[in-house]
Design a protein around this motif. Structure first.
Motif, PDB file in Angstrom:
ATOM      1  N   MET A  65      36.723  37.340  50.397  1.00  0.00           N
ATOM      2  CA  MET A  65      37.402  36.338  49.565  1.00  0.00           C
ATOM      3  C   MET A  65      38.907  36.538  49.560  1.00  0.00           C
ATOM      4  O   MET A  65      39.646  35.640  49.172  1.00  0.00           O
ATOM      5  CB  MET A  65      36.856  36.361  48.142  1.00  0.00           C
ATOM      6  N   CYS A  66      39.390  37.713  50.014  1.00  0.00           N
ATOM      7  CA  CYS A  66      40.828  37.928  50.108  1.00  0.00           C
ATOM      8  C   CYS A  66      41.117  38.748  51.351  1.00  0.00           C
ATOM      9  O   CYS A  66      40.313  39.605  51.743  1.00  0.00           O
ATOM     10  CB  CYS A  66      41.354  38.650  48.874  1.00  0.00           C
ATOM     11  N   GLN A  67      42.295  38.479  51.954  1.00  0.00           N
ATOM     12  CA  GLN A  67      42.662  39.242  53.161  1.00  0.00           C
ATOM     13  C   GLN A  67      42.861  40.718  52.859  1.00  0.00           C
ATOM     14  O   GLN A  67      42.658  41.562  53.729  1.00  0.00           O
ATOM     15  CB  GLN A  67      43.917  38.637  53.811  1.00  0.00           C
ATOM     16  N   LYS A 144      39.764  47.692  45.922  1.00  0.00           N
ATOM     17  CA  LYS A 144      40.953  47.521  45.067  1.00  0.00           C
ATOM     18  C   LYS A 144      42.170  47.210  45.930  1.00  0.00           C
ATOM     19  O   LYS A 144      42.688  48.062  46.655  1.00  0.00           O
ATOM     20  CB  LYS A 144      41.137  48.822  44.271  1.00  0.00           C
ATOM     21  N   GLY A 145      42.620  45.963  45.808  1.00  0.00           N
ATOM     22  CA  GLY A 145      43.781  45.518  46.575  1.00  0.00           C
ATOM     23  C   GLY A 145      45.076  46.105  46.035  1.00  0.00           C
ATOM     24  O   GLY A 145      45.154  46.544  44.885  1.00  0.00           O
ATOM     25  N   ALA A 146      46.109  46.071  46.881  1.00  0.00           N
ATOM     26  CA  ALA A 146      47.380  46.710  46.495  1.00  0.00           C
ATOM     27  C   ALA A 146      48.202  45.860  45.541  1.00  0.00           C
ATOM     28  O   ALA A 146      48.997  46.393  44.763  1.00  0.00           O
ATOM     29  CB  ALA A 146      48.198  47.022  47.742  1.00  0.00           C
ATOM     30  N   GLY A 147      48.037  44.530  45.587  1.00  0.00           N
ATOM     31  CA  GLY A 147      48.868  43.667  44.756  1.00  0.00           C
ATOM     32  C   GLY A 147      48.795  44.042  43.284  1.00  0.00           C
ATOM     33  O   GLY A 147      49.812  44.249  42.623  1.00  0.00           O
ATOM     34  N   SER A 148      47.568  44.157  42.780  1.00  0.00           N
ATOM     35  CA  SER A 148      47.417  44.493  41.358  1.00  0.00           C
ATOM     36  C   SER A 148      47.611  45.986  41.117  1.00  0.00           C
ATOM     37  O   SER A 148      48.152  46.391  40.087  1.00  0.00           O
ATOM     38  CB  SER A 148      46.044  44.034  40.858  1.00  0.00           C
ATOM     39  N   GLU A 149      47.176  46.793  42.083  1.00  0.00           N
ATOM     40  CA  GLU A 149      47.316  48.253  41.900  1.00  0.00           C
ATOM     41  C   GLU A 149      48.801  48.634  41.814  1.00  0.00           C
ATOM     42  O   GLU A 149      49.187  49.487  41.015  1.00  0.00           O
ATOM     43  CB  GLU A 149      46.640  48.970  43.082  1.00  0.00           C
ATOM     44  N   ALA A 181      50.474  40.341  40.550  1.00  0.00           N
ATOM     45  CA  ALA A 181      49.153  40.976  40.395  1.00  0.00           C
ATOM     46  C   ALA A 181      48.025  39.966  40.595  1.00  0.00           C
ATOM     47  O   ALA A 181      46.861  40.272  40.347  1.00  0.00           O
ATOM     48  CB  ALA A 181      49.045  41.617  39.022  1.00  0.00           C
ATOM     49  N   CYS A 182      48.374  38.749  41.049  1.00  0.00           N
ATOM     50  CA  CYS A 182      47.382  37.692  41.275  1.00  0.00           C
ATOM     51  C   CYS A 182      46.525  37.403  40.043  1.00  0.00           C
ATOM     52  O   CYS A 182      45.291  37.532  40.073  1.00  0.00           O
ATOM     53  CB  CYS A 182      46.512  37.990  42.486  1.00  0.00           C
ATOM     54  N   PRO A 183      47.157  37.020  38.923  1.00  0.00           N
ATOM     55  CA  PRO A 183      46.378  36.660  37.738  1.00  0.00           C
ATOM     56  C   PRO A 183      45.576  35.374  37.945  1.00  0.00           C
ATOM     57  O   PRO A 183      45.942  34.586  38.809  1.00  0.00           O
ATOM     58  CB  PRO A 183      47.454  36.471  36.656  1.00  0.00           C
ATOM     59  N   HIS A 270      42.299  38.751  40.080  1.00  0.00           N
ATOM     60  CA  HIS A 270      41.119  37.876  39.908  1.00  0.00           C
ATOM     61  C   HIS A 270      40.026  38.163  40.937  1.00  0.00           C
ATOM     62  O   HIS A 270      38.866  37.848  40.714  1.00  0.00           O
ATOM     63  CB  HIS A 270      41.528  36.398  39.959  1.00  0.00           C
ATOM     64  N   ALA A 271      40.407  38.750  42.080  1.00  0.00           N
ATOM     65  CA  ALA A 271      39.389  39.109  43.082  1.00  0.00           C
ATOM     66  C   ALA A 271      38.773  40.443  42.668  1.00  0.00           C
ATOM     67  O   ALA A 271      38.992  41.490  43.295  1.00  0.00           O
ATOM     68  CB  ALA A 271      40.024  39.193  44.465  1.00  0.00           C
ATOM     69  N   ALA A 272      38.018  40.402  41.580  1.00  0.00           N
ATOM     70  CA  ALA A 272      37.463  41.623  40.988  1.00  0.00           C
ATOM     71  C   ALA A 272      36.177  41.995  41.721  1.00  0.00           C
ATOM     72  O   ALA A 272      35.073  41.722  41.254  1.00  0.00           O
ATOM     73  CB  ALA A 272      37.208  41.394  39.500  1.00  0.00           C
TER      74      ALA A 272
HETATM   75  S1  SF4 Z   1      46.093  41.375  44.307  1.00  0.00           S
HETATM   76 FE1  SF4 Z   1      43.928  40.826  44.609  1.00  0.00          FE
HETATM   77  S2  SF4 Z   1      43.860  38.616  45.047  1.00  0.00           S
HETATM   78 FE2  SF4 Z   1      46.002  39.338  45.266  1.00  0.00          FE
HETATM   79  S3  SF4 Z   1      46.195  39.757  47.466  1.00  0.00           S
HETATM   80 FE3  SF4 Z   1      45.646  41.694  46.480  1.00  0.00          FE
HETATM   81  S4  SF4 Z   1      43.386  41.784  46.547  1.00  0.00           S
HETATM   82 FE4  SF4 Z   1      43.995  39.684  47.005  1.00  0.00          FE
END
Ligand code: SF4
Length: 284
Positions: A65-67, A144-149, A181-183, A270-272
């Motif tokens: 659902m996400c790259q 766990k993607g880097a954007g939110s981390e 953080a892609c809310p 949101h891509a939990a």
């Molecule tokens: S923060 Fe989440 S939705 Fe945004 S790019 Fe990273 S994994 Fe994808």
């Protein structure tokens, strides 16, 4: 005692990782749909609709659902009645290697933070193992993607900062994160422990079931107040304003030193992509 065969565990965790990346938890989908119905902003509504459509496509077409397919993070509770004749961390890393290769998931891990050569199989995973009283192994996993981390934060507050100091720190962290953080996000808030413990319990908090509520009334009151205050910030889906900035706040607390008030905010986008499996193995 029960014995779990290495291959069974490796295969089950491989499947779970691929599933996590392609099938957003239905509870999260329902929350996103409810948020879309309640949104006042047409732009926010349309972004939520696209997020929902995106995860539908991922589910139907078996694509991520996400790259950013993330770093694989695990919390493993191993029962005292479980016998393993192999190294659990090695086995989990083998699952990660298999899943990211066989599932065509992007490999996002580099060998050294400054050398930055891709390890080409998304290992090593981040693995937390705890022994519990049970006859099974419970494995929780998140991609766990880097954007939110990257937008997560910790701070050693002084005890005098108190509840308001914690709230101010959470709000500042979410404001600084904005759309990056892609809310809509899930907030894992850790309070107490020490420098390393507080970040671990904040991470553990985002693994909690979306319907789960903190048992401690102090923590629960924080969950309720923070959810409202964060959603009043008008950050909105993907940072383009609206009243859906946060889907849930989960607070985990731990005893701490008399002179400390450690706080950590772990943000989940949101891509939990979280999954759980329980393995029992065979009686021996
Ligand atoms: S923060 Fe989440 S939705 Fe945004 S790019 Fe990273 S994994 Fe994808």
């Amino acid at each position: 005692m029960r014995k779990i065969e290495r291959k069974n565990l490796v295969d089950a965790i491989e499947k779970m990782i691929i599933d996590a990346n392609m099938n957003l938890d239905l509870k999260m989908v329902i929350r996103l749909k409810l948020a879309m119905e309640k949104e006042n902003s047409p732009v926010a509504k349309s972004i939520l609709s696209e997020i929902i459509e995106n995860q539908d496509i991922a589910r139907d077409q078996s694509i991520p659902m996400c790259q950013d397919t993330g770093v694989a993070v695990f919390f493993v509770d191993i029962g005292n009645q479980i016998f393993l004749d192999f190294n659990l961390e090695d086995a989990i890393n083998e699952s990660v290697r298999n899943a990211y290769n066989n599932g065509y998931l992007r490999k996002s891990v580099v060998n050294h933070p400054l050398e930055r050569k891709n390890t080409m199989d998304n290992t090593p995973a981040i693995i937390h193992i705890k022994q519990v009283i049970s006859d099974n192994i419970c494995v929780l996993m998140a991609a766990k993607g880097a954007g939110s981390e990257n937008m997560s934060a910790m701070k050693m507050l002084t005890p005098s900062a108190g509840r308001q100091g914690i709230i101010d720190f959470v709000l500042k962290t979410v404001i600084d994160a904005g759309g990056r953080a892609c809310p809509p996000i899930i907030i894992g808030l850790g309070i107490g422990g020490n420098f390393e413990k507080v970040t671990e319990i904040a991470k553990e908090a985002i693994f909690r079931d979306l319907d789960d509520q903190a048992i401690n009334p102090i923590d629960r009151a924080l969950e309720i107040d923070l959810l409202e205050q964060v959603n009043n910030l008008d950050i909105g889906p993907m940072g383009l304003k609206g009243n859906t900035t946060c889907i849930a706040v989960k607070v985990n607390s731990y005893p701490c030193h008399i002179a400390s008030l450690p706080v950590a905010v772990n943000i989940q986008c949101h891509a939990a992509r979280h999954k759980e499996i329980i393995l029992r193995g065979e009686l021996i």
